[in-house]
Design a protein around this motif. Structure first.
Motif, PDB file in Angstrom:
ATOM      1  N   THR A 280       0.827  -1.208   0.000  1.00  0.00           N
ATOM      2  CA  THR A 280       0.000   0.000   0.000  1.00  0.00           C
ATOM      3  C   THR A 280       0.861   1.257   0.000  1.00  0.00           C
ATOM      4  OG1 THR A 280      -0.132   0.074   2.424  1.00  0.00           O
ATOM      5  CG2 THR A 280      -1.819  -1.212   1.259  1.00  0.00           C
ATOM      6  N   HIS A 281       2.157   1.102   0.238  1.00  0.00           N
ATOM      7  CA  HIS A 281       3.080   2.232   0.151  1.00  0.00           C
ATOM      8  C   HIS A 281       3.539   2.332  -1.308  1.00  0.00           C
ATOM      9  CE1 HIS A 281       3.337   2.765   4.549  1.00  0.00           C
ATOM     10  NE2 HIS A 281       3.157   1.460   4.563  1.00  0.00           N
ATOM     11  N   ARG A 282       3.014   3.315  -1.992  1.00  0.00           N
ATOM     12  CA  ARG A 282       3.152   3.409  -3.452  1.00  0.00           C
ATOM     13  C   ARG A 282       4.618   3.432  -3.894  1.00  0.00           C
ATOM     14  NH1 ARG A 282       3.334   7.900  -6.918  1.00  0.00           N
ATOM     15  NH2 ARG A 282       2.550   7.508  -9.032  1.00  0.00           N
ATOM     16  N   ASN A 283       5.458   4.134  -3.152  1.00  0.00           N
ATOM     17  CA  ASN A 283       6.857   4.231  -3.558  1.00  0.00           C
ATOM     18  C   ASN A 283       7.544   2.870  -3.474  1.00  0.00           C
ATOM     19  OD1 ASN A 283       8.849   6.157  -4.485  1.00  0.00           O
ATOM     20  ND2 ASN A 283       9.942   5.782  -2.573  1.00  0.00           N
ATOM     21  N   TYR A 284       7.218   2.095  -2.436  1.00  0.00           N
ATOM     22  CA  TYR A 284       7.765   0.740  -2.317  1.00  0.00           C
ATOM     23  C   TYR A 284       7.322  -0.110  -3.504  1.00  0.00           C
ATOM     24  CZ  TYR A 284       8.440  -4.041  -0.647  1.00  0.00           C
ATOM     25  OH  TYR A 284       8.806  -5.357  -0.544  1.00  0.00           O
ATOM     26  N   THR A 285       6.055  -0.024  -3.843  1.00  0.00           N
ATOM     27  CA  THR A 285       5.518  -0.844  -4.934  1.00  0.00           C
ATOM     28  C   THR A 285       6.155  -0.477  -6.271  1.00  0.00           C
ATOM     29  OG1 THR A 285       3.419  -1.081  -3.762  1.00  0.00           O
ATOM     30  CG2 THR A 285       3.413  -1.556  -6.110  1.00  0.00           C
ATOM     31  N   MET A 286       6.322   0.826  -6.547  1.00  0.00           N
ATOM     32  CA  MET A 286       6.928   1.240  -7.811  1.00  0.00           C
ATOM     33  C   MET A 286       8.395   0.808  -7.876  1.00  0.00           C
ATOM     34  SD  MET A 286       4.431   2.342  -9.424  1.00  0.00           S
ATOM     35  CE  MET A 286       5.429   2.621 -10.893  1.00  0.00           C
ATOM     36  N   ALA A 287       9.109   0.939  -6.756  1.00  0.00           N
ATOM     37  CA  ALA A 287      10.501   0.477  -6.734  1.00  0.00           C
ATOM     38  C   ALA A 287      10.570  -1.032  -6.918  1.00  0.00           C
ATOM     39  CB  ALA A 287      11.167   0.891  -5.421  1.00  0.00           C
ATOM     40  N   LEU A 288       9.607  -1.751  -6.331  1.00  0.00           N
ATOM     41  CA  LEU A 288       9.554  -3.206  -6.464  1.00  0.00           C
ATOM     42  C   LEU A 288       9.325  -3.611  -7.920  1.00  0.00           C
ATOM     43  CD1 LEU A 288       9.512  -5.831  -4.660  1.00  0.00           C
ATOM     44  CD2 LEU A 288       7.022  -5.671  -4.768  1.00  0.00           C
ATOM     45  N   VAL A 289       8.410  -2.936  -8.595  1.00  0.00           N
ATOM     46  CA  VAL A 289       8.137  -3.218 -10.002  1.00  0.00           C
ATOM     47  C   VAL A 289       9.381  -2.951 -10.853  1.00  0.00           C
ATOM     48  CG1 VAL A 289       6.813  -2.464 -12.013  1.00  0.00           C
ATOM     49  CG2 VAL A 289       5.652  -2.817  -9.822  1.00  0.00           C
ATOM     50  N   THR A 290      10.032  -1.806 -10.611  1.00  0.00           N
ATOM     51  CA  THR A 290      11.242  -1.467 -11.363  1.00  0.00           C
ATOM     52  C   THR A 290      12.333  -2.499 -11.115  1.00  0.00           C
ATOM     53  OG1 THR A 290      10.669   0.867 -11.026  1.00  0.00           O
ATOM     54  CG2 THR A 290      12.854   0.400 -11.889  1.00  0.00           C
ATOM     55  N   MET A 291      12.479  -2.918  -9.853  1.00  0.00           N
ATOM     56  CA  MET A 291      13.477  -3.928  -9.510  1.00  0.00           C
ATOM     57  C   MET A 291      13.179  -5.254 -10.207  1.00  0.00           C
ATOM     58  SD  MET A 291      16.155  -4.844  -7.700  1.00  0.00           S
ATOM     59  CE  MET A 291      16.350  -3.670  -6.358  1.00  0.00           C
ATOM     60  N   ALA A 292      11.919  -5.642 -10.240  1.00  0.00           N
ATOM     61  CA  ALA A 292      11.550  -6.907 -10.879  1.00  0.00           C
ATOM     62  C   ALA A 292      11.919  -6.892 -12.365  1.00  0.00           C
ATOM     63  CB  ALA A 292      10.055  -7.166 -10.704  1.00  0.00           C
ATOM     64  N   ILE A 293      11.621  -5.782 -13.050  1.00  0.00           N
ATOM     65  CA  ILE A 293      11.953  -5.690 -14.475  1.00  0.00           C
ATOM     66  C   ILE A 293      13.465  -5.684 -14.665  1.00  0.00           C
ATOM     67  CG2 ILE A 293      11.677  -4.326 -16.581  1.00  0.00           C
ATOM     68  CD1 ILE A 293       9.098  -3.198 -15.356  1.00  0.00           C
ATOM     69  N   ALA A 294      14.193  -4.997 -13.760  1.00  0.00           N
ATOM     70  CA  ALA A 294      15.653  -4.976 -13.841  1.00  0.00           C
ATOM     71  C   ALA A 294      16.225  -6.381 -13.657  1.00  0.00           C
ATOM     72  CB  ALA A 294      16.222  -4.027 -12.790  1.00  0.00           C
ATOM     73  N   MET A 295      15.606  -7.168 -12.765  1.00  0.00           N
ATOM     74  CA  MET A 295      16.084  -8.540 -12.552  1.00  0.00           C
ATOM     75  C   MET A 295      15.830  -9.414 -13.775  1.00  0.00           C
ATOM     76  SD  MET A 295      17.642  -8.775  -9.706  1.00  0.00           S
ATOM     77  CE  MET A 295      17.763 -10.565  -9.606  1.00  0.00           C
ATOM     78  N   VAL A 296      14.700  -9.195 -14.448  1.00  0.00           N
ATOM     79  CA  VAL A 296      14.424  -9.922 -15.689  1.00  0.00           C
ATOM     80  C   VAL A 296      15.528  -9.635 -16.706  1.00  0.00           C
ATOM     81  CG1 VAL A 296      12.882 -10.087 -17.675  1.00  0.00           C
ATOM     82  CG2 VAL A 296      11.929 -10.044 -15.364  1.00  0.00           C
ATOM     83  N   ALA A 297      15.873  -8.349 -16.857  1.00  0.00           N
ATOM     84  CA  ALA A 297      16.913  -7.965 -17.818  1.00  0.00           C
ATOM     85  C   ALA A 297      18.281  -8.485 -17.392  1.00  0.00           C
ATOM     86  CB  ALA A 297      16.941  -6.444 -17.957  1.00  0.00           C
ATOM     87  N   LEU A 298      18.592  -8.364 -16.099  1.00  0.00           N
ATOM     88  CA  LEU A 298      19.918  -8.765 -15.611  1.00  0.00           C
ATOM     89  C   LEU A 298      20.126 -10.266 -15.716  1.00  0.00           C
ATOM     90  CD1 LEU A 298      22.593  -8.227 -14.152  1.00  0.00           C
ATOM     91  CD2 LEU A 298      21.363  -8.369 -11.988  1.00  0.00           C
ATOM     92  N   LEU A 299      19.186 -11.053 -15.177  1.00  0.00           N
ATOM     93  CA  LEU A 299      19.363 -12.514 -15.197  1.00  0.00           C
ATOM     94  C   LEU A 299      19.242 -13.073 -16.603  1.00  0.00           C
ATOM     95  CD1 LEU A 299      19.950 -14.329 -12.708  1.00  0.00           C
ATOM     96  CD2 LEU A 299      19.106 -12.062 -12.114  1.00  0.00           C
ATOM     97  N   GLY A 300      18.338 -12.494 -17.404  1.00  0.00           N
ATOM     98  CA  GLY A 300      18.218 -12.951 -18.779  1.00  0.00           C
ATOM     99  C   GLY A 300      19.491 -12.726 -19.573  1.00  0.00           C
ATOM    100  N   SER A 301      20.067 -11.520 -19.438  1.00  0.00           N
ATOM    101  CA  SER A 301      21.313 -11.231 -20.158  1.00  0.00           C
ATOM    102  C   SER A 301      22.484 -12.027 -19.603  1.00  0.00           C
ATOM    103  CB  SER A 301      21.627  -9.726 -20.089  1.00  0.00           C
ATOM    104  OG  SER A 301      21.815  -9.307 -18.761  1.00  0.00           O
ATOM    105  N   SER A 302      22.469 -12.289 -18.277  1.00  0.00           N
ATOM    106  CA  SER A 302      23.581 -13.036 -17.677  1.00  0.00           C
ATOM    107  C   SER A 302      23.619 -14.478 -18.158  1.00  0.00           C
ATOM    108  CB  SER A 302      23.473 -13.000 -16.149  1.00  0.00           C
ATOM    109  OG  SER A 302      22.388 -13.782 -15.693  1.00  0.00           O
ATOM    110  N   ILE A 303      22.471 -15.018 -18.586  1.00  0.00           N
ATOM    111  CA  ILE A 303      22.463 -16.388 -19.103  1.00  0.00           C
ATOM    112  C   ILE A 303      22.781 -16.407 -20.599  1.00  0.00           C
ATOM    113  CG2 ILE A 303      20.019 -16.623 -19.787  1.00  0.00           C
ATOM    114  CD1 ILE A 303      21.979 -19.237 -17.788  1.00  0.00           C
ATOM    115  N   LEU A 304      22.393 -15.354 -21.336  1.00  0.00           N
ATOM    116  CA  LEU A 304      22.640 -15.327 -22.778  1.00  0.00           C
ATOM    117  C   LEU A 304      24.080 -14.953 -23.121  1.00  0.00           C
ATOM    118  CD1 LEU A 304      19.585 -13.895 -24.757  1.00  0.00           C
ATOM    119  CD2 LEU A 304      20.143 -16.235 -24.108  1.00  0.00           C
ATOM    120  N   LEU A 305      24.682 -14.046 -22.359  1.00  0.00           N
ATOM    121  CA  LEU A 305      26.038 -13.610 -22.687  1.00  0.00           C
ATOM    122  C   LEU A 305      27.050 -14.757 -22.665  1.00  0.00           C
ATOM    123  CD1 LEU A 305      26.421 -10.051 -21.091  1.00  0.00           C
ATOM    124  CD2 LEU A 305      26.720 -10.690 -23.494  1.00  0.00           C
TER     125      LEU A 305
END
Length: 487
Positions: A280-305
């Motif tokens: 319910t704390h909007r800033n936490y939720t937005m940071a969480l969403v951004t972090m989740a997308i960053a993890m998708v990009a980071l882990l995905g690229s770390s396996i492809l490279l």
């Protein structure tokens, strides 16, 4: 006991008392070193699967369980850490986590075959799952808001340097010693951290009664475990799997819906395993969403490279580790700098340029081929690491600082759980897209090398598109003090 009452019982001013500053710094330093050890363990085995297949005489699918079992255990245990951190004080939970991790490492070092090795990895993962939420919760409890950026910058060193040097150390050990020496290397460091912590660490938290809802534990195990296992299986793209990848994903989604519904019913009485009031704390939720997308990009690229450098460019595991090392070290060096900048300017001036850089590199990686020079790959990975360094410290600090103190343990547990699921999703998505595009290329008459390169480009294209969502979400993250959240 309600959240508000708990806040009254443990005011932040008492925890941030300058008289306790030396004690607090020592506790955080011990936790940082110990977390570095367990993070190093996560990636040191990433280059060992082919060696283990030969030495143990097992198939690739069987050897993959060393990674899958570790991820599954992390996904199941992390949601329970919110409960553990409320009930158990700093010293005993640290000793528990590092003792479990050390015992698991010893089992792995002495394992005669795959079965006991997988069992050891499960024990290791149990200790690992406790350490990061313990570190995050302790930092948020002990460090006042104006100094959290600097401390979170130090945490970024752990999160970036340990995973970066892991494959390099693993490659060196495998080039000169038996695979068991990867565990012999980690074990004395873990035991040393445990011994030093036993002698010096002090209790700094204020445990309170928190009931354990067994139904919630079971639902969370099926929810997070099902999603991580299903997504990991999807990423492996195996046709001879015993169960289809979609089945555990469906089970995970159904269990997740039931888990969320139960938490919503329990949290009003402070009995939830994961208190979803953090969202319910909007800033936490937005940071969480951004972090989740960053993890998708980071882990995905770390396996492809590594797939790209070894299977397309023809490099070996040690050379691949050396290519990825500069970026990881840069992230570590940038951590304290970004942390100090965060304390001065807040998250957005750092986060937005960081995610834009990450997105730009993802788009650039859609152009790689078998003719791409190695220096360009190194430059791209260094730039990607620089962007992630600008992003991760602000995201961790802004997210955790946006919730009230009694919810710190829940916030860190949710953050860790989302990271696990997002990472598994990133690997699954990138590998699935790469496999489908490569298969289509071979069917269309392309050579295997050209088809694989085309598949890797398609995987990075998928990540590049997703990274645009990360840029949009980053604009909504701000300094917690701007709206009084977390106070």
């Amino acid at each position: 006991m309600t959240v508000e009452a708990t806040m009254d019982a443990a005011p932040e001013s008492a925890l941030h008392n300058p008289d306790n500053a030396a004690r607090n710094r020592l506790v955080i330093a011990i936790l940082l070193v110990s977390t570095f050890v367990v993070f190093l363990n996560e990636t040191i085995m990433s280059v060992a699967i082919p060696h283990l297949m030969n030495d143990l005489g097992v198939s690739a699918g069987a050897a993959q369980w060393l990674t899958t079992a570790f991820l599954l255990t992390m996904a199941v245990v992390i949601p329970v850490t919110g409960f553990l951190l409320q009930r158990i004080n700093t010293r005993p939970i640290f000793l528990l986590a590092m003792s479990i991790f050390s015992a698991g490492t010893l089992v792995c070092a002495l394992a005669p075959g795959l079965e006991l090795l997988v069992a050891g990895r499960i024990v290791q993962a149990t200790g690992t799952a406790i350490m990061m939420p313990l570190l995050m919760t302790t930092v948020m409890t002990l460090v006042p808001p104006e100094g959290r950026g600097r401390t979170m910058g130090n945490i970024s060193i752990v999160m970036s340097v340990a995973p970066a040097i892991g494959p390099t150390i693993g490659g060196f050990i495998l080039a000169h010693f038996d695979w068991r020496f990867m565990f012999y290397f980690t074990l004395p460091i873990a035991i040393g951290a445990l011994a030093f912590g036993t002698a010096r660490i002090r209790n700094v938290s204020s445990p309170r009664y928190a009931p354990l809802d067994v139904v919630s534990v079971l639902l969370s195990a099926f929810a997070f475990g099902g999603l991580v296992y299903g997504l990991s299986s999807l990423g492996e793209a195996s046709d001879d799997a015993l169960i289809p990848a979609w089945l555990p994903i469906v089970i995970g989604l159904v269990a997740m819906a039931a888990f969320i519904r139960r938490q919503l019913g329990l949290q009003s009485a402070d009995k939830a395993l994961l208190d979803l009031r953090t969202l319910t704390h909007r800033n936490y939720t937005m940071a969480l969403v951004t972090m989740a997308i960053a993890m998708v990009a980071l882990l995905g690229s770390s396996i492809l490279l590594p797939i790209y450098t070894q299977n397309v460019l023809g490099l070996d595991t040690l050379q691949t580790g050396m290519i990825l090392l500069p970026g990881g070290l840069l992230m570590g060096l940038m951590g304290p700098v970004v942390g100090r900048l965060y304390d001065r300017v807040g998250p957005r001036p750092l986060l937005v340029p960081g995610v834009i850089l990450v997105s730009a590199v993802m788009w650039a990686l859609t152009l790689v081929s078998q003719y791409t020079p190695i220096w360009a790959v190194v430059a791209g990975h260094v730039t990607l690491s620089f962007g992630l360094a600008l992003a991760f410290t602000p995201l961790f600090t802004a997210s955790m600082g946006s919730v009230p103190m009694p919810l710190y343990s829940h916030a860190s547990a949710i953050l860790g759980s989302v990271q696990q699921v997002a990472g598994a999703a990133g690997i699954a998505l990138f590998v699935a897209v790469m496999s489908l595009r490569s298969a289509a290329g071979v069917a269309g008459g392309m050579g295997e090398l050209d088809a694989l390169a085309a598949g890797i480009r398609a995987g990075f294209l998928c990540g590049a598109v997703i990274s645009l969502l990360m840029i949009a979400a980053a604009f909504f993250v701000h300094r917690p003090e701007d709206d009084g959240a977390g106070h």
